[in-house]
Design an enzyme around this catalytic site. Structure first.
Site, short mmCIF file in Angstrom:
data_model
loop_
_atom_site.label_atom_id
_atom_site.label_comp_id
_atom_site.label_asym_id
_atom_site.label_seq_id
_atom_site.Cartn_x
_atom_site.Cartn_y
_atom_site.Cartn_z
N LYS A 78 -1.24 4.64 1.41
CA LYS A 78 -0.26 5.69 1.59
C LYS A 78 -0.15 6.49 0.28
O LYS A 78 -0.22 5.91 -0.80
CB LYS A 78 1.08 5.05 1.97
N SER A 153 8.05 6.77 7.12
CA SER A 153 7.25 7.77 6.43
C SER A 153 5.76 7.42 6.36
O SER A 153 4.96 8.20 5.84
CB SER A 153 7.77 7.93 5.00
N SER A 177 9.94 2.40 7.36
CA SER A 177 8.77 3.27 7.27
C SER A 177 7.44 2.59 7.56
O SER A 177 6.42 3.27 7.67
CB SER A 177 8.71 3.92 5.87
#
Length: 477
Positions: A78, A153, A177
């Site tokens: 990420k 996210s 997330s």
């Protein structure tokens, strides 16, 4: 080569010399090139770097060197995880030029296990939002329906794995997330115990202890193997999770015994849970009973009205720090460098005093004690994964003028996740159901602090009775 394989299946092919890491990488890259334009899961593809690593992995196999559990398996990180020499934006224009000078320890552990970095996946700004879009890289879409959010996210990670561009992807979880994107995209998403994975060398903790790192995966066993590869303290960590009794991979398939399992559909903030989420929760509770476990409906006795305001206090104060944390700019962010909700959240944070922050941490600790008392009588708690199906893109909008309405929508959509960021417990999403339109529906499994082992045992049982691996979204056909 077929890309419809788990991480451990790929590693096994490499180990038995039935596939070469470069062949695997080429197949993954071809898949990515075909599918990523529709989803925008990746914000950076490091194909040349990956080819060097894959070639080194091939040489290690030919030489008969010891191989890690994930040898030759492509993975992504990420775009919040620092990797030396690669731009790490955190999904923000403020950090568009930031290039770290050292690697996160978690990244080094994945490389040591033999995994091959393919690139970085998209995230919302600073990884603090329940969807995945930003002005730098745009909107990430759900592989099951491109009009829907993939969650956030870690939505880039979930979209990539959900569309079978990769078998596994690094992700982080500060209020859901990992778990919300896993629920939206039909994946296994484990939020480990606080302190299970180190955040060294850059951080002692993230988001006041709410944030943790792990991954989204296709299978329960892959999640366990990844945790085996990354777990453990780093030098100077302020606290660590209790060490596991044995490798987590050994828990997958192990007999869990007769578990005491509670289930609840009562969200801490009283959010309404849609019918299909309730249906899948009830089906899962019944399935657990059929497996021989003792199952009852039970609502944990916690300070429910403290959950959302406690998190928002921690998040707002941390956002102030984020906007002043660029290592070279030497100044606070300007409004035109961040999104409207980020800026407004920081303004809320500027009104929070030191005593307010201490009270919020104390409230989080009380919630942890209350859940600890609950788990004296229950091994696992089941909740809906989300209150609704994945929402349409645009419903959660970082450019909204009304910051209170934005956060109200976030906690309407995902009311069950942040609860366990505050308490620090391990929690896992499993895609155990489907909607009438075929969209995945998840159930969340929560265990006592430090007890990922029980989650892996129960999750493996449920995976065997309700397999999801071969469910293919349209973009993965």
């Amino acid at each position: 080569m077929e890309t419809w394989l788990s991480a451990l299946e790929i590693a096994d092919l490499v180990r038995r010399k039935e596939a070469k890491p470069l062949e695997i990488l080429d197949a993954i890259l071809a898949r990515l090139e075909a599918v990523n334009p529709s989803l925008n899961a990746f914000c950076l593809v490091t194909a040349d770097v990956a080819r060097v690593a894959a070639r080194e992995a091939e040489i290690a196999v030919m030489k008969g060197e010891p191989l890690g559990a994930l040898h030759g398996v492509p993975f992504s990180v990420k775009d919040v995880l620092p990797i030396r020499g690669l731009t790490t934006t955190g999904g923000s224009r403020l950090f568009a030029d930031f290039v770290p000078e050292e690697d996160a320890l978690a990244f080094g552990r994945l490389k040591a296990a033999g995994a091959v970095l393919l690139g970085k996946t998209n995230t919302s700004e600073f990884g603090h939002k329940a969807f995945t879009e930003n002005p730098l890289f745009g909107i990430t879409r759900n592989p099951w329906d491109t009009s829907l959010t993939p969650g956030g996210s870690s939505g880039g990670a979930a979209a990539a794995v959900g569309a079978r561009m990769l078998p596994m992807a690094h992700a982080t979880d500060g209020f859901g997330s990992i778990r919300a994107p896993a629920a939206c995209c039909g994946l296994v998403g484990l939020k480990p115990t606080r302190g299970r994975n180190t955040m060294a060398p850059g951080l002692g903790e993230g988001l006041g202890g709410c944030s943790v790192e792990h991954a989204v995966t296709l299978s329960v066993r892959d999640s366990a193997a990844l945790l085996d590869a990354t777990c453990g303290p780093g030098a100077g960590d302020p606290y660590v999770a209790p060490p596991p009794a044995r490798p987590y991979c050994q828990e997958v398939g192990a007999n869990p015994g007769v578990l005491r399992i509670a289930f609840t559909s009562l969200a801490p903030n009283g959010a309404k849970v849609e019918t299909e989420s309730l249906r899948v929760l009830a089906e899962t509770a019944t399935r657990c009973a059929d497996l021989g476990h003792r199952v009852e409906e039970a609502d944990p006795a916690i300070e429910r009205n403290a959950v959302v305001p406690t998190f928002l206090t921690l998040a707002a104060a941390n956002t102030v720090v984020n906007l002043a944390s660029h290592p070279t700019k030497g100044r606070m962010a300007r409004p035109d460098e961040v999104e409207a909700v980020t800026w407004a959240t920081a303004k809320l944070g500027e009104k929070i005093g030191g005593a307010d922050y201490v009270r919020a941490t104390q409230a989080a600790h009380r919630l942890g004690r209350q859940m600890g008392a609950f788990h004296e009588g229950w091994d696992v708690l089941l909740t809906p994964g989300l209150a609704s199906l994945p929402v349409k893109l645009g419903w959660l909008d970082m450019m909204m003028d009304d910051v209170d309405e934005y956060w109200r929508r976030v906690f309407t959509f995902s009311p069950f996740t942040v609860w366990f960021n505050l308490t620090g417990q391990p929690a896992m999403m499993l895609p155990l159901g489907r909607s009438s339109e075929g969209v995945p529906i998840a159930v969340q499994l929560v265990a006592r602090y430090g007890d990922e082992a029980t989650l892996f045992r129960l999750a493996a049982q449920l995976e065997a009775t309700r397999p999801w691996f071969d469910r293919r979204p349209a973009l993965a056909s």
